[in-house]
Design an enzyme around this catalytic site. Structure first.
Site, PDB file in Angstrom:
ATOM      1  N   CYS A   2       0.844  -1.177   0.000  1.00 13.05           N
ATOM      2  CA  CYS A   2       0.000   0.000   0.000  1.00 13.05           C
ATOM      3  C   CYS A   2       0.885   1.234   0.000  1.00 13.05           C
ATOM      4  O   CYS A   2       1.859   1.311   0.734  1.00 13.05           O
ATOM      5  CB  CYS A   2      -0.939   0.078   1.190  1.00 13.05           C
ATOM      6  SG  CYS A   2      -2.361  -0.985   1.086  1.00 13.05           S
ATOM      7  N   ARG A  27       3.938  -0.764  -4.899  1.00  9.41           N
ATOM      8  CA  ARG A  27       3.637  -1.239  -3.550  1.00  9.41           C
ATOM      9  C   ARG A  27       2.237  -1.813  -3.446  1.00  9.41           C
ATOM     10  O   ARG A  27       1.892  -2.416  -2.420  1.00  9.41           O
ATOM     11  CB  ARG A  27       3.775  -0.102  -2.541  1.00  9.41           C
ATOM     12  CG  ARG A  27       5.168   0.432  -2.409  1.00  9.41           C
ATOM     13  CD  ARG A  27       5.217   1.509  -1.366  1.00  9.41           C
ATOM     14  NE  ARG A  27       5.194   0.960  -0.038  1.00  9.41           N
ATOM     15  CZ  ARG A  27       6.232   0.939   0.793  1.00  9.41           C
ATOM     16  NH1 ARG A  27       7.368   1.445   0.419  1.00  9.41           N
ATOM     17  NH2 ARG A  27       6.121   0.418   1.987  1.00  9.41           N
ATOM     18  N   TRP A  74      -3.219  -2.509  -1.746  1.00  8.88           N
ATOM     19  CA  TRP A  74      -3.046  -3.963  -1.893  1.00  8.88           C
ATOM     20  C   TRP A  74      -3.950  -4.553  -0.826  1.00  8.88           C
ATOM     21  O   TRP A  74      -3.652  -4.497   0.364  1.00  8.88           O
ATOM     22  CB  TRP A  74      -1.597  -4.363  -1.668  1.00  8.88           C
ATOM     23  CG  TRP A  74      -1.336  -5.810  -1.928  1.00  8.88           C
ATOM     24  CD1 TRP A  74      -1.085  -6.401  -3.133  1.00  8.88           C
ATOM     25  CD2 TRP A  74      -1.274  -6.871  -0.968  1.00  8.88           C
ATOM     26  NE1 TRP A  74      -0.892  -7.745  -2.970  1.00  8.88           N
ATOM     27  CE2 TRP A  74      -1.003  -8.069  -1.657  1.00  8.88           C
ATOM     28  CE3 TRP A  74      -1.442  -6.922   0.417  1.00  8.88           C
ATOM     29  CZ2 TRP A  74      -0.884  -9.302  -1.011  1.00  8.88           C
ATOM     30  CZ3 TRP A  74      -1.323  -8.140   1.060  1.00  8.88           C
ATOM     31  CH2 TRP A  74      -1.049  -9.322   0.343  1.00  8.88           C
ATOM     32  N   ASN A  98      -2.022   2.107   5.693  1.00  4.54           N
ATOM     33  CA  ASN A  98      -1.243   0.936   5.294  1.00  4.54           C
ATOM     34  C   ASN A  98      -1.130   0.065   6.527  1.00  4.54           C
ATOM     35  O   ASN A  98      -0.753   0.567   7.594  1.00  4.54           O
ATOM     36  CB  ASN A  98       0.151   1.383   4.811  1.00  4.54           C
ATOM     37  CG  ASN A  98       1.019   0.205   4.407  1.00  4.54           C
ATOM     38  OD1 ASN A  98       0.532  -0.909   4.242  1.00  4.54           O
ATOM     39  ND2 ASN A  98       2.298   0.455   4.245  1.00  4.54           N
ATOM     40  N   GLY A  99      -1.464  -1.215   6.420  1.00  2.00           N
ATOM     41  CA  GLY A  99      -1.332  -2.112   7.571  1.00  2.00           C
ATOM     42  C   GLY A  99      -2.602  -2.903   7.811  1.00  2.00           C
ATOM     43  O   GLY A  99      -3.485  -2.959   6.949  1.00  2.00           O
ATOM     44  N   GLU A 482      15.032 -20.299  -6.439  1.00  2.00           N
ATOM     45  CA  GLU A 482      14.826 -18.908  -6.858  1.00  2.00           C
ATOM     46  C   GLU A 482      14.315 -18.856  -8.301  1.00  2.00           C
ATOM     47  O   GLU A 482      13.442 -18.055  -8.635  1.00  2.00           O
ATOM     48  CB  GLU A 482      16.145 -18.130  -6.684  1.00  2.00           C
ATOM     49  CG  GLU A 482      16.162 -16.714  -7.215  1.00  2.00           C
ATOM     50  CD  GLU A 482      15.171 -15.763  -6.569  1.00  2.00           C
ATOM     51  OE1 GLU A 482      14.454 -16.165  -5.640  1.00  2.00           O
ATOM     52  OE2 GLU A 482      15.080 -14.616  -7.029  1.00  2.00           O
ATOM     53  N   LYS A 486      10.814 -17.191  -9.410  1.00  2.00           N
ATOM     54  CA  LYS A 486      10.733 -16.118 -10.426  1.00  2.00           C
ATOM     55  C   LYS A 486       9.715 -16.500 -11.490  1.00  2.00           C
ATOM     56  O   LYS A 486       8.890 -15.699 -11.878  1.00  2.00           O
ATOM     57  CB  LYS A 486      12.084 -15.872 -11.100  1.00  2.00           C
ATOM     58  CG  LYS A 486      13.144 -15.147 -10.327  1.00  2.00           C
ATOM     59  CD  LYS A 486      12.891 -13.691 -10.071  1.00  2.00           C
ATOM     60  CE  LYS A 486      12.127 -13.496  -8.796  1.00  2.00           C
ATOM     61  NZ  LYS A 486      12.805 -13.234  -7.591  1.00  2.00           N
ATOM     62  N   GLU A 489       6.064 -16.410 -10.113  1.00  2.00           N
ATOM     63  CA  GLU A 489       5.475 -15.130  -9.719  1.00  2.00           C
ATOM     64  C   GLU A 489       5.218 -14.197 -10.892  1.00  2.00           C
ATOM     65  O   GLU A 489       4.294 -13.392 -10.824  1.00  2.00           O
ATOM     66  CB  GLU A 489       6.247 -14.440  -8.587  1.00  2.00           C
ATOM     67  CG  GLU A 489       7.628 -13.966  -8.869  1.00  2.00           C
ATOM     68  CD  GLU A 489       8.344 -13.396  -7.630  1.00  2.00           C
ATOM     69  OE1 GLU A 489       7.700 -12.907  -6.698  1.00  2.00           O
ATOM     70  OE2 GLU A 489       9.588 -13.443  -7.623  1.00  2.00           O
ATOM     71  N   HIS A 505      12.768 -39.624  -5.176  1.00  2.00           N
ATOM     72  CA  HIS A 505      11.948 -39.848  -3.981  1.00  2.00           C
ATOM     73  C   HIS A 505      10.545 -39.279  -4.138  1.00  2.00           C
ATOM     74  O   HIS A 505       9.838 -39.132  -3.157  1.00  2.00           O
ATOM     75  CB  HIS A 505      12.641 -39.242  -2.752  1.00  2.00           C
ATOM     76  CG  HIS A 505      13.955 -39.888  -2.449  1.00  2.00           C
ATOM     77  ND1 HIS A 505      14.052 -41.166  -1.924  1.00  2.00           N
ATOM     78  CD2 HIS A 505      15.224 -39.459  -2.635  1.00  2.00           C
ATOM     79  CE1 HIS A 505      15.341 -41.480  -1.787  1.00  2.00           C
ATOM     80  NE2 HIS A 505      16.070 -40.467  -2.217  1.00  2.00           N
ATOM     81  N   LYS A 604       5.154  -5.108  -3.628  1.00  2.00           N
ATOM     82  CA  LYS A 604       6.512  -5.010  -3.075  1.00  2.00           C
ATOM     83  C   LYS A 604       6.457  -4.585  -1.613  1.00  2.00           C
ATOM     84  O   LYS A 604       5.475  -3.999  -1.179  1.00  2.00           O
ATOM     85  CB  LYS A 604       7.235  -3.937  -3.883  1.00  2.00           C
ATOM     86  CG  LYS A 604       8.724  -3.940  -3.734  1.00  2.00           C
ATOM     87  CD  LYS A 604       9.369  -4.736  -4.811  1.00  2.00           C
ATOM     88  CE  LYS A 604      10.865  -4.722  -4.702  1.00  2.00           C
ATOM     89  NZ  LYS A 604      11.436  -5.925  -5.307  1.00  2.00           N
TER      90      LYS A 604
HETATM   91  N1  HGA Z   1      -5.953  -3.332   5.516  1.00  2.00           N
HETATM   92  C1  HGA Z   1      -6.094  -2.286   4.556  1.00  2.00           C
HETATM   93  C2  HGA Z   1      -4.756  -1.821   4.047  1.00  2.00           C
HETATM   94  C3  HGA Z   1      -4.015  -2.928   3.369  1.00  2.00           C
HETATM   95  C4  HGA Z   1      -2.531  -2.743   3.238  1.00  2.00           C
HETATM   96  O1  HGA Z   1      -1.885  -2.030   3.990  1.00  2.00           O
HETATM   97  N2  HGA Z   1      -1.896  -3.454   2.340  1.00  2.00           N
HETATM   98  O2  HGA Z   1      -0.506  -3.353   2.182  1.00  2.00           O
HETATM   99  C5  HGA Z   1      -6.971  -2.718   3.398  1.00  2.00           C
HETATM  100  O3  HGA Z   1      -7.198  -3.916   3.180  1.00  2.00           O
HETATM  101  O4  HGA Z   1      -7.481  -1.850   2.708  1.00  2.00           O
END
Ligand code: HGA
Length: 609
Positions: A2, A27, A74, A98-99, A482, A486, A489, A505, A604
């Site tokens: 975010c 992000r 995100w 964010n969080g 790795e 790559k 993803e 195995h 990221k």
């Molecule tokens: N929990 C919030 C913010 C998500 C977030 O920080 N993502 O990196 C949401 O879901 O909108």
């Protein structure tokens, strides 16, 4: 994850917010939005999808203001919808977050009982209502924020504006990065300096528990007890050009090609000294490293794989036992700590939440000796560690890590050699040999990059496939891991990696003519073993794509394709052998038409659990 940006100025801040969000899009890119204080009103625009779509809507609605906040999301709580996109608004209070708020359900029930109506499924919306609740009780915006955050459990970076307070924005940080940018008669907040470099390089990093008010003419930071506090000003050395694509199609491609330079910059101090000095890890490092009896590495994703390579190096070169563990597993298990072990955390951003929490847990178990390998100066994990080795990869924007991985390997190799030296296990000749190997590394990596046209041709065979298998042995097994990571993803092809000796195995059952098998087969002591494993694949009709060294005795045959990296470079071979697997993933993704720099569902700097 975010992205947050906010600005207060005498000019229109909407272009600043939009430009900042574009820089932050790596992000998180589910949805984007801005809210501005316009007269005594909050105006908001949000869109799912990319910032450009939101920008178009803001343009057609004539957005313009001198105070505003913006967000790229995100999603963690609630789907990717416009009503879940930030900013969230409660009665004239707008905020971006964010969080994750862990007690959002209890808060939601409580606020609903007070009469608040919820418009989203996010955990974030409770914060907006909580702040409004305290404003109703007579607090000002800063006081309401300071009260509200004390009721939150979890992690947050927040920027908040109110229609009633057009002269400031307020912000808070706990567990997620947030910084303040200082301009002339204008100030900014951002989750990442790249968002505000267009306007200023002068930054203040908020610390855990801080809140702050940001006005046009000044900034005041408060600590977790709401006491005014001075936080040091820094001058960011991130260059704007490192955030531009230049002649490349994608940041991932640019960052793959930057590796010779990134490796050279990262090893500069080692090459200049001509020896492995403990001071590479901080000025007091010798006292810490001398008594170390073992190493515990904690990391996530690609960083976990660089740690996995390091385990081979540390045990073989320094003779110290080394374990490596995924941070999100370590932090939740009852681990047995040995305080004489060095805890090494690896994180490109220095903000990876799982790694940070694993470090805190290790410390709570009695680990005092901590070292962080990190690419972002002043980020949270190095600040929480006694010692630090900064990789000098430059900004890494592509979600799939490339140059961060190979530069981490340089730092980890230096650690192995330094520990060996302190333990009397590194002869002068060996030390000189290792320094020489490092000196030649950027050139060997450049040779491997020159294989790009051949690898691009190979990618045509991978483009239509649904699955792929990667094999390696010894110190190259993590490179197979790795390579598989790559590929999955960015191209969304299901890929798995196995130590080649493990094939019989179980995974051999998967091999048929539809399963391409990539083999990392350098000219080392395990080459003959790997060749036998390859025969096992061929005998079942599997098609082999082999990366080997120029000097290994190996030839193409039916169903066996070979690309030769330069002559075997000895102990640093895993770094050189990383380049072809990065290029294979890149070109396969390109041919499949995926969004290489912004793969679906990912982002990221993973600052959430
Ligand atoms: N929990 C919030 C913010 C998500 C977030 O920080 N993502 O990196 C949401 O879901 O909108």
């Amino acid at each position: 994850m975010c992205g947050i940006v906010g600005a207060i100025a005498d000019r229109d801040v909407v272009p600043v917010l939009i430009e900042g969000l574009k820089r932050l899009e790596y992000r998180g890119y589910d949805s984007a939005g801005i809210a501005v204080v316009d007269g005594s009103d909050i105006r908001r625009v949000r869109r799912t999808g990319r910032v450009a779509e939101m920008e178009g809507a803001a343009g057609s609605e004539g957005f313009s203001a001198t105070l505003g906040i913006g967000h790229t999301r995100w999603a963690t709580h609630g789907g990717v919808t416009e009503s879940n996109a930030h900013p969230h608004v409660s009665h004239g209070v707008a905020l971006v977050h964010n969080g994750i708020i862990e007690n959002h359900e209890q808060q939601r029930e409580r606020l609903m009982a007070m009469g608040y109506a919820f418009e989203s499924q996010t955990d974030t919306e409770v914060i907006a209502h909580l702040i409004h609740h305290y404003l109703q009780g007579g607090d000002d915006l800063l006081g309401a924020l300071q009260r509200a955050v004390k009721e939150l459990h979890g992690a947050y970076a927040l920027a908040v504006v109110s229609r009633k307070e057009p002269g400031r924005m307020v912000c808070a940080r706990m567990g997620c990065p947030l910084l303040i940018g200082l301009g002339e008669g204008e100030n900014f907040v951002a989750s990442d300096v790249s968002a505000i470099l267009q306007a200023t390089r002068r930054v203040i990093f908020l610390e855990e528990g801080d809140t702050a008010e940001v006005r046009r003419d000044g900034v005041q930071v408060f600590d977790g007890d709401d006491q005014p506090v001075l936080r040091e000003e820094h001058l960011s050395d991130v260059s704007l050009s490192s955030l531009e694509l230049g002649p490349y199609r994608h940041f991932m491609q640019k960052e793959i090609h930057e590796q010779p330079r990134a490796l050279g910059d990262t090893m500069e101090a080692i090459i200049d000294a001509g020896v492995f000095e403990p001071t590479l890890f901080g000025k007091d490092a010798e006292a810490v490293l001398r008594g170390i009896e073992g190493v515990q590495i904690l990391a996530c994703g690609t960083s976990f794989y660089s740690g996995s390579v390091a385990r081979y190096w540390i045990e073989a070169i320094s003779g110290l036992p080394c374990s490596v563990e995924i941070a999100s597993e370590y932090r939740y298990r009852t681990a047995v700590a040995n305080p004489k072990h060095l805890v090494v955390t690896i994180s490109q951003s220095g903000e990876t939440l799982d790694t940070m929490e694993a470090l805190k847990y290790a410390k709570s178990l009695g680990h005092e000796h901590t070292l962080s390998i990190c690419n972002v100066p002043e980020s949270a994990i190095p600040r929480a560690s006694k010692l630090v080795f900064y990789t000098r990869a430059g900004a890494e924007i592509g979600v799939a890590s490339t140059k961060a991985f190979t530069t981490q390997l340089v730092g980890l190799f230096a650690l192995a050699a330094t520990l060996a030296k302190l333990n009397g296990r590194l002869s002068e000749e060996k030390e000189a040999e290792y320094i020489e190997a490092l000196r030649h590394l950027p050139g060997s990596v450049q040779h491997a990059l020159n294989l790009e046209p051949q690898i691009a041709l190979w990618s045509e065979s991978f483009t239509p496939r649904h699955h792929a298998l990667f094999l390696g042995r010894g110190v190259h097994y993590p490179i197979a891991l790795e390579g598989a990571l790559k590929l999955k993803e960015i191209s969304y092809i299901h890929a798995e990696a196995y130590p080649a000796g493990e094939l019989k195995h179980g995974p051999l059952a998967l091999v048929d003519d539809a399963m391409p098998v990539v083999v990392i087969a350098p000219n080392d002591s395990l080459l003959e073993k790997v060749k036998s494993n390859m025969q096992e694949v061929r005998a079942r009709g599997g098609e082999l794509f082999v990366f080997t060294d120029a000097d290994s005795n190996f030839s193409e045959s039916e169903g066996v394709h070979v690309i030769r990296t330069p002559r075997h470079v000895g102990v640093l071979s895993p770094i050189v052998h990383t380049i072809p697997v990065q290029l294979l993933a890149y070109h396969t993704a390109l041919a499949r038409g995926t969004d290489v720099d912004k793969p679906r569902n990912l982002a990221k700097s993973v600052t959430v659990e």
